[in-house]
Design a protein around this motif. Structure first.
Motif, mmCIF file in Angstrom:
data_model
loop_
_atom_site.group_PDB
_atom_site.id
_atom_site.type_symbol
_atom_site.label_atom_id
_atom_site.label_comp_id
_atom_site.label_asym_id
_atom_site.label_seq_id
_atom_site.Cartn_x
_atom_site.Cartn_y
_atom_site.Cartn_z
ATOM 1 N N GLU A 285 0.812 -1.039 0.050
ATOM 2 C CA GLU A 285 0.122 -0.119 0.061
ATOM 3 C C GLU A 285 0.909 1.212 0.043
ATOM 4 N N THR A 286 2.176 1.193 0.376
ATOM 5 C CA THR A 286 3.013 2.219 0.357
ATOM 6 C C THR A 286 4.391 2.025 -0.403
ATOM 7 N N PRO A 287 4.375 1.890 -1.707
ATOM 8 C CA PRO A 287 5.339 1.724 -2.446
ATOM 9 C C PRO A 287 6.283 2.659 -2.503
ATOM 10 N N TRP A 288 5.878 3.884 -2.704
ATOM 11 C CA TRP A 288 6.800 5.239 -2.531
ATOM 12 C C TRP A 288 7.522 5.165 -1.179
ATOM 13 N N VAL A 289 7.222 4.641 -0.278
ATOM 14 C CA VAL A 289 8.211 4.677 0.847
ATOM 15 C C VAL A 289 9.466 3.726 0.589
ATOM 16 N N TRP A 290 9.319 2.482 -0.097
ATOM 17 C CA TRP A 290 10.312 1.605 0.045
ATOM 18 C C TRP A 290 10.771 1.099 -1.319
ATOM 19 N N PHE A 291 9.964 1.488 -2.387
ATOM 20 C CA PHE A 291 10.107 0.879 -3.598
ATOM 21 C C PHE A 291 11.451 1.428 -4.538
ATOM 22 N N PRO A 292 11.533 2.519 -4.549
ATOM 23 C CA PRO A 292 12.837 3.144 -5.162
ATOM 24 C C PRO A 292 14.170 2.505 -4.507
ATOM 25 N N THR A 293 14.153 2.442 -3.261
ATOM 26 C CA THR A 293 15.363 2.090 -2.757
ATOM 27 C C THR A 293 15.595 0.502 -3.004
ATOM 28 N N ARG A 294 14.498 -0.309 -3.170
ATOM 29 C CA ARG A 294 14.569 -1.892 -3.311
ATOM 30 C C ARG A 294 14.919 -1.963 -4.843
ATOM 31 N N VAL A 295 14.508 -0.965 -5.548
ATOM 32 C CA VAL A 295 14.919 -1.273 -6.931
ATOM 33 C C VAL A 295 16.329 -1.274 -6.985
ATOM 34 N N LEU A 296 16.809 -0.271 -6.364
ATOM 35 C CA LEU A 296 18.529 -0.040 -6.450
ATOM 36 C C LEU A 296 19.183 -1.278 -5.877
ATOM 37 N N ARG A 297 18.762 -1.437 -4.734
ATOM 38 C CA ARG A 297 19.526 -2.779 -4.080
ATOM 39 C C ARG A 297 19.365 -3.933 -4.912
ATOM 40 N N LEU A 298 18.179 -4.507 -5.285
ATOM 41 C CA LEU A 298 17.903 -5.716 -5.948
ATOM 42 C C LEU A 298 18.379 -5.584 -7.330
ATOM 43 N N GLY A 299 18.405 -4.306 -7.943
ATOM 44 C CA GLY A 299 18.975 -4.333 -9.235
ATOM 45 C C GLY A 299 20.318 -4.534 -9.166
ATOM 46 N N GLU A 327 -2.863 5.921 -7.300
ATOM 47 C CA GLU A 327 -4.063 6.743 -6.799
ATOM 48 C C GLU A 327 -4.218 8.037 -7.795
ATOM 49 N N THR A 328 -3.358 8.662 -8.079
ATOM 50 C CA THR A 328 -3.360 9.835 -9.002
ATOM 51 C C THR A 328 -1.946 9.866 -9.545
ATOM 52 N N MET A 329 -1.710 10.799 -10.625
ATOM 53 C CA MET A 329 -0.607 10.846 -11.141
ATOM 54 C C MET A 329 -0.262 12.348 -10.935
ATOM 55 N N GLU A 330 -0.935 13.047 -9.900
ATOM 56 C CA GLU A 330 -0.538 14.481 -9.789
ATOM 57 C C GLU A 330 0.081 14.446 -8.202
ATOM 58 N N ASP A 331 1.087 13.650 -8.064
ATOM 59 C CA ASP A 331 2.037 13.862 -6.920
ATOM 60 C C ASP A 331 3.404 13.389 -7.315
ATOM 61 N N VAL A 332 4.209 13.747 -6.311
ATOM 62 C CA VAL A 332 5.787 13.307 -6.389
ATOM 63 C C VAL A 332 5.954 11.592 -6.225
ATOM 64 N N ARG A 333 4.920 11.316 -5.289
ATOM 65 C CA ARG A 333 5.020 9.973 -4.928
ATOM 66 C C ARG A 333 4.955 8.885 -6.240
ATOM 67 N N SER A 334 3.771 9.170 -6.778
ATOM 68 C CA SER A 334 3.570 8.373 -8.320
ATOM 69 C C SER A 334 4.519 8.407 -9.086
ATOM 70 N N LEU A 359 0.116 2.128 -19.934
ATOM 71 C CA LEU A 359 -0.369 3.228 -20.891
ATOM 72 C C LEU A 359 -1.549 3.696 -20.393
ATOM 73 N N VAL A 360 -2.668 2.952 -19.664
ATOM 74 C CA VAL A 360 -3.777 3.241 -19.499
ATOM 75 C C VAL A 360 -3.954 4.062 -18.052
ATOM 76 N N LYS A 361 -3.281 3.480 -16.905
ATOM 77 C CA LYS A 361 -3.375 3.931 -15.716
ATOM 78 C C LYS A 361 -2.168 4.974 -15.402
ATOM 79 N N TRP A 362 -1.084 5.046 -16.010
ATOM 80 C CA TRP A 362 -0.008 5.754 -15.523
ATOM 81 C C TRP A 362 0.245 6.920 -16.546
ATOM 82 N N ILE A 363 0.524 6.603 -18.022
ATOM 83 C CA ILE A 363 0.603 7.407 -18.652
ATOM 84 C C ILE A 363 -0.622 8.117 -19.352
ATOM 85 N N GLY A 364 -1.607 7.376 -19.355
ATOM 86 C CA GLY A 364 -2.871 7.936 -19.970
ATOM 87 C C GLY A 364 -3.418 9.395 -19.319
ATOM 88 N N PRO A 365 -3.251 9.283 -17.791
ATOM 89 C CA PRO A 365 -3.532 10.452 -17.028
ATOM 90 C C PRO A 365 -2.661 11.771 -17.417
#
Length: 406
Positions: A285-299, A327-334, A359-365
């Motif tokens: 539910e909170t990927p903006w908290v951990w996902f960017p760092t996780r990508v770097l480590r696992l990558g 939830e929305t593309m109008e924030d830094v988290r997304s 394409l539909v959910k992220w780039i579309g908005p």
């Protein structure tokens, strides 16, 4: 009886000034105002002109109010287009007040007729632009539902691909319709009819042709954008890491670290960190908290250590996040999550299964934000730079088979 006749004549003149043909169900424009009869005295004619003038003034007020609820770009364009109406309306009012002879009354009547057409077109355009926004939402709803059906296996890939193409074509027609309506605002020209209702119905029913408008690139679940020059289309260098990090960069960095005993220890630590990260279960539910760092480590574990467990965990997390959508593309988290997801997909070699969702959910908005000139994507700020960079990375990573949209 005399006063009743005068009142009727006054009303008839006011209707004529607004282009209303008695006996017809809808307003029509009078091509020759001089041919209309002008019953009554000079004073009565001036009174009728004032009535028509006040109606035009009220239509402009109503048009501004209706346009105020439009997206920022359209609302701004609408306001600029009718900004000159205040000057021309004042000129018409002054002409009515100064008219003391029949030629002067006729001249004032012509000015009022022009303002009547201008204001009528403005209010009609405002209402049609509002309707176009509703149609945009209906278009997005149809595509989103189809995407859900495709993900759940309720429709075939071929059926979704056909709807995808039709929805993209409809988005170009919506863009053209918005442009056409805005072009009439502020001008004394007839209001253009909306011709997009039939294509929208065709999309909903799944029957009937939908031909895209030339010069536009359509986005299913989003908004069409003007076609870009071919030279701006990003082309990945290879199926593997290529957008920001290349395979050569990874090899060179690893060689430098292994050649230095101190950095070699850091290299070993980073590989252990990747292994530990892969074993941790994060809150979806909170990927903006951990996902960017996780990508770097696992990558790092995958690219520099060829750890398949790191690669598989990175691919699984990225897939789940992209399919869920923001939830929305109008924030830094997304934006941060989308940047990290695009990086992860580039590093792991691609995930075609999530391309439609992106394409539909992220780039579309974002295409609609671009079309609407929202500050988030069309402003000289750090926020827009972060947001646009995320979408650029996503376009390169996910739209390899859609070069025009990329």
């Amino acid at each position: 009886m005399f006063f009743k006749l005068v009142s009727v004549a006054t009303v008839l003149l006011a209707l004529c000034l607004h282009g209303v043909s008695i006996g017809h169900a809808s307003p029509v424009l009078s091509p020759n105002f001089e041919s209309l009869s002008a019953p009554g005295t000079i004073s009565e004619q001036r009174a009728a002109l004032r009535t028509a003038y006040y109606k035009s003034a009220q239509e402009l007020v109503d048009a501004r109010a209706a346009a105020g609820g439009l997206p920022r770009g359209q609302a701004t364009a609408f306001a600029l287009a009718i900004s000159g109406s205040a000057v021309t309306m004042r000129a018409a009012a002054a002409a009515i007040s100064a008219a003391t002879t029949q030629p002067q009354v006729d001249a004032a009547a012509e000015l009022v007729r022009i303002e009547s057409v201008r204001s009528s077109t403005a209010i009609q355009a405002a209402n049609k632009l509002v309707r176009l926004q509703q149609m945009r939402l209906e278009h997005i709803s149809v595509v989103t539902l189809a995407l859900q059906d495709r993900t759940a296996g309720r429709i075939s890939a071929a059926a979704y691909s056909e709807l995808d193409s039709r929805a993209a074509a409809l988005s170009t027609l919506l863009a053209v319709a918005v442009s056409e309506q805005l072009q009439t605002v502020g001008k004394a020209v007839p209001s253009l009819p909306l011709t997009v209702e039939a294509p929208l119905a065709a999309l909903k029913s799944g029957t009937g042709p939908i031909t895209p408008a030339p010069g536009w690139v359509g986005f299913p679940g989003g908004c069409a954008l003007p076609a870009a020059q071919d030279g701006f289309r990003p082309v990945p260098l290879s199926p593997g890491p290529s957008i920001v990090t290349t395979a050569k960069l990874v090899r060179d960095a690893k060689d430098r670290m292994m050649a230095d005993p101190v950095q070699a220890k850091e290299h070993a630590y980073l590989l252990r960190s990747a292994t530990a990260e892969a074993a941790i279960i994060r809150d979806p539910e909170t990927p903006w908290v951990w996902f960017p760092t996780r990508v770097l480590r696992l990558g790092y574990g995958w690219l520099a250590g060829q750890d398949t467990a790191s690669r598989d965990k990175l691919a699984t997390d990225t897939r789940n996040i992209l399919l869920a959508g923001p939830e929305t593309m109008e924030d830094v988290r997304s934006s941060a999550v989308l940047s990290a997801a695009a990086t992860a997909v580039d590093w792991t070699g691609g995930m075609p299964v999530v391309n439609d969702s992106v394409l539909v959910k992220w780039i579309g908005p974002t295409t609609c934000m671009l079309s609407d000139h929202e500050d988030w994507v069309d402003g000289p700020t750090n926020l827009s730079a972060v947001h646009d960079s995320a979408v650029f990375l996503a376009a390169v990573a996910f739209l390899k088979d859609r070069p025009a949209q990329s």
